[in-house]
Design an enzyme around this catalytic site. Structure first.
Site, PDB file in Angstrom:
ATOM      1  N   HIS A 140       0.914  -1.191  -0.031  1.00 60.37           N
ATOM      2  CA  HIS A 140      -0.086  -0.096   0.003  1.00 60.37           C
ATOM      3  C   HIS A 140       0.962   1.194  -0.036  1.00 60.37           C
ATOM      4  O   HIS A 140       1.879   1.236   0.550  1.00 60.37           O
ATOM      5  CB  HIS A 140      -0.718  -0.024   1.281  1.00 60.37           C
ATOM      6  CG  HIS A 140      -1.760   0.894   1.278  1.00 60.37           C
ATOM      7  ND1 HIS A 140      -1.748   2.387   1.702  1.00 60.37           N
ATOM      8  CD2 HIS A 140      -3.232   0.717   1.213  1.00 60.37           C
ATOM      9  CE1 HIS A 140      -2.815   2.995   1.766  1.00 60.37           C
ATOM     10  NE2 HIS A 140      -3.797   2.029   1.345  1.00 60.37           N
ATOM     11  N   ASP A 217       2.978  -4.430   7.973  1.00 61.39           N
ATOM     12  CA  ASP A 217       1.701  -3.593   8.016  1.00 61.39           C
ATOM     13  C   ASP A 217       0.649  -4.630   8.047  1.00 61.39           C
ATOM     14  O   ASP A 217       0.382  -5.466   6.992  1.00 61.39           O
ATOM     15  CB  ASP A 217       1.676  -2.969   6.630  1.00 61.39           C
ATOM     16  CG  ASP A 217       0.368  -2.285   6.040  1.00 61.39           C
ATOM     17  OD1 ASP A 217      -0.584  -2.686   6.916  1.00 61.39           O
ATOM     18  OD2 ASP A 217       0.226  -1.703   5.074  1.00 61.39           O
ATOM     19  N   GLN A 220      -4.665  -5.253   6.877  1.00 64.04           N
ATOM     20  CA  GLN A 220      -5.587  -6.238   6.320  1.00 64.04           C
ATOM     21  C   GLN A 220      -5.532  -7.478   7.097  1.00 64.04           C
ATOM     22  O   GLN A 220      -6.554  -8.267   6.687  1.00 64.04           O
ATOM     23  CB  GLN A 220      -5.408  -6.329   4.810  1.00 64.04           C
ATOM     24  CG  GLN A 220      -5.524  -5.207   3.992  1.00 64.04           C
ATOM     25  CD  GLN A 220      -6.811  -4.281   4.163  1.00 64.04           C
ATOM     26  OE1 GLN A 220      -7.899  -5.218   4.239  1.00 64.04           O
ATOM     27  NE2 GLN A 220      -7.227  -3.025   3.713  1.00 64.04           N
ATOM     28  N   LYS A 243     -10.444  -0.617  10.374  1.00 65.81           N
ATOM     29  CA  LYS A 243     -10.434  -1.588   9.617  1.00 65.81           C
ATOM     30  C   LYS A 243     -10.914  -3.050  10.116  1.00 65.81           C
ATOM     31  O   LYS A 243     -11.116  -4.170   9.824  1.00 65.81           O
ATOM     32  CB  LYS A 243      -9.309  -2.041   8.740  1.00 65.81           C
ATOM     33  CG  LYS A 243      -8.886  -0.994   7.611  1.00 65.81           C
ATOM     34  CD  LYS A 243      -7.734  -1.233   6.984  1.00 65.81           C
ATOM     35  CE  LYS A 243      -7.255  -0.042   6.183  1.00 65.81           C
ATOM     36  NZ  LYS A 243      -8.251   0.197   4.840  1.00 65.81           N
ATOM     37  N   CYS A 381      -4.801   2.436  -3.651  1.00 53.74           N
ATOM     38  CA  CYS A 381      -3.598   2.969  -3.238  1.00 53.74           C
ATOM     39  C   CYS A 381      -2.423   1.810  -3.246  1.00 53.74           C
ATOM     40  O   CYS A 381      -1.470   1.662  -2.602  1.00 53.74           O
ATOM     41  CB  CYS A 381      -3.587   3.314  -1.782  1.00 53.74           C
ATOM     42  SG  CYS A 381      -4.872   4.560  -1.358  1.00 53.74           S
TER      43      CYS A 381
HETATM   44  C1  LIG Z   1      -2.453  -2.796   3.645  1.00 47.21           C
HETATM   45  C2  LIG Z   1      -2.836  -1.494   4.018  1.00 47.21           C
HETATM   46  N1  LIG Z   1      -1.950  -0.770   4.519  1.00 47.21           N
HETATM   47  C3  LIG Z   1      -2.271   0.468   5.129  1.00 47.21           C
HETATM   48  C4  LIG Z   1      -3.413   0.982   4.906  1.00 47.21           C
HETATM   49  C5  LIG Z   1      -3.614   2.517   5.508  1.00 47.21           C
HETATM   50  O1  LIG Z   1      -4.489   2.378   6.403  1.00 47.21           O
HETATM   51  P1  LIG Z   1      -5.097   3.723   7.198  1.00 47.21           P
HETATM   52  O2  LIG Z   1      -5.703   4.570   6.209  1.00 47.21           O
HETATM   53  O3  LIG Z   1      -6.064   3.006   8.136  1.00 47.21           O
HETATM   54  O4  LIG Z   1      -3.930   4.420   7.863  1.00 47.21           O
HETATM   55  C6  LIG Z   1      -4.493   0.399   4.281  1.00 47.21           C
HETATM   56  C7  LIG Z   1      -5.690   1.027   4.024  1.00 47.21           C
HETATM   57  O5  LIG Z   1      -6.406   0.674   3.203  1.00 47.21           O
HETATM   58  C8  LIG Z   1      -4.116  -1.061   3.727  1.00 47.21           C
HETATM   59  O6  LIG Z   1      -4.968  -1.774   3.156  1.00 47.21           O
END
Ligand SMILES: Cc1ncc(COP(=O)(O)O)c(C=O)c1O
Length: 424
Positions: A140, A217, A220, A243, A381
């Protein structure tokens, strides 16, 4: 958690829905009763944000109605109540992630801020010109851009572990890329655009051979998998409350105590200090050192309710149910003419991305919305993933435990309608 065994999703024909009673839990989520243009809402954008159960909504409201006060600084009863509730969630989050100690839990705004904290603070202290930060091809943007920013500042370089067209990391390439210049590895546990569950344990072992920390990260992963940071062996783990059925604006950074202790503060302000004079400031111990200013107390308390809610779910049944939804969706969509599934890794979470010949994903999203089906369209993203696959965007349906086979049927009907509007 083992980084895949329980959740390995071998494609197979799903004959029967498993035992999990999704209809019963749906009653906890008021928004799922919404009608969209007279049709029931079919919410399939859980990877972007999940819906909130009544228990989370009530906990947040109760905090404002009964406990609202600033934490840590008050000697009066109300502030003590709020402080205890806030710190209680830290302990819950530590248990949820399998951390050794609540002091290893830093509250942030979400995954993005958690990664920025590490890139900025750890990166500032540890990266030098010529060093390398290893990420993967399916990150992401929030696990790419913070590293690019610090690399640019320090003269370090971003290096990318490649993947195949199914969306699986090439571990042999990873082995070749980790070397003396590598200073940290940062990777997604589960890809948001492809659904791939990455072999985090193997990567951590590989990095361990070189004494390199690994940031995971987990945005998900936390809503779907049982996470145990000590079992994974990672140094940092980042999650977002929204999430995982909790509020927006709250997240967690887990960090090994020794690493957090050694890192400089990320932001300065109240609550993160031991003492301040104009000549010199000394800092509070972890985790307060990384929580400058008044935190999101209401969001933290809502996150605690979300952790409690998830903790009461039969996770094995939930995993089987989501596995069933994934297989059933693949089965229902794969014979739509001109539809190509994107992300077909062997180990997958409940994310189904696809393209349709001759139709832009935004048109797919708009037409299925007419049927009350909420899916996400775009690059999610993950522009480098789209570039690698040579596509501008996908349509993505992502499932949570409250989704049902009827939701998948509604999606499949709506997608067939798209095909009628734009014949193959
Ligand atoms: C794999 C992953 N990492 C990071 C993020 C960023 O999360 P946040 O916008 O809640 O900070 C997302 C959001 O869709 C994501 O899917």
């Amino acid at each position: 958690m083992s980084s895949g065994a329980r959740t390995a999703r071998e494609p197979k024909r799903a004959k029967e829905a498993p035992a999990f009673d999704a209809l019963r839990v749906r009653a906890d989520f008021p928004i799922l009763a919404t009608k969209v243009r007279g049709r029931p809402l079919v919410y399939l954008d859980n990877a972007a944000t999940s819906q909130k159960p009544r228990q989370v909504i009530d906990a947040t409201t109760r905090y404002y109605a009964e406990q609202n006060s600033n934490i840590h600084r008050g000697v009066y009863w109300l502030s003590e109540q709020a402080s205890a509730a806030y710190e209680g969630v830290r302990a819950k989050a530590a248990t949820f992630l399998g951390a050794a100690d609540p002091g290893e839990i830093v509250f942030t705004r979400g995954t993005t801020e958690s990664i920025n904290l590490v890139a900025s603070s750890w990166g500032r202290a540890n990266l030098r010109a010529g060093d390398e930060v290893l990420v993967t091809a399916m990150e992401h943007h929030s696990n790419i851009v913070p590293w690019q920013l610090i690399c640019e500042e320090k003269g370090a370089r971003l290096v990318v572990i490649p993947m195949n067209r199914q969306g699986e990391l090439l571990l042999d390439e990873a082995k070749k890329l980790i070397g003396a210049r590598t200073k940290i590895v940062a990777l997604a546990h589960v890809s948001n655009s492809l659904g791939t569950i990455n072999p985090v344990r193997e990567i951590v072992e590989l990095a361990g051979l070189h004494g390199i920390p690994v940031l995971v990260d987990g945005a998900q992963a936390a809503p779907h998998l049982e996470v145990d940071v000590q079992d994974l062996g990672c140094s940092f783990y980042a999650i977002s409350g929204h999430k995982m059925f909790g509020p927006t604006g709250i997240g967690v950074l887990y960090g090994k105590a020794a690493l957090l202790d050694a890192m400089p503060p990320y932001q300065g302000g109240g609550d993160m200090i031991r003492s301040v004079t104009f000549a010199k400031t000394t800092y509070a111990p972890i985790p307060a050192k990384f929580e400058a200013g008044t935190p999101n107390v209401a969001g933290t308390i809502g996150l605690g309710a979300a952790i409690d809610y998830m903790g009461a779910l039969p996770m094995e049944e939930v995993a089987a149910h989501e596995h069933d939804l994934l297989n059933y969706a693949v089965e229902q969509l794969c014979d739509v003419p001109g539809l190509t599934l994107i992300g077909t890794a062997q180990h997958k979470a409940s994310v189904v991305s696809f393209t349709m010949d001759g139709v832009h994903p935004h048109d797919v999203g708009t037409i299925v919305d007419q049927e009350g089906v909420a899916v996400r369209t775009g690059h999610h993203c993950t522009q480098p993933v789209m570039d690698f696959l040579g596509i501008p965007a996908t349509t993505r349906a992502s499932f949570a435990f409250y989704n049902t086979r009827a939701d998948v049927d509604a999606l499949a009907r709506a997608v067939r309608k798209v095909r009628k509007v734009f014949p193959a």
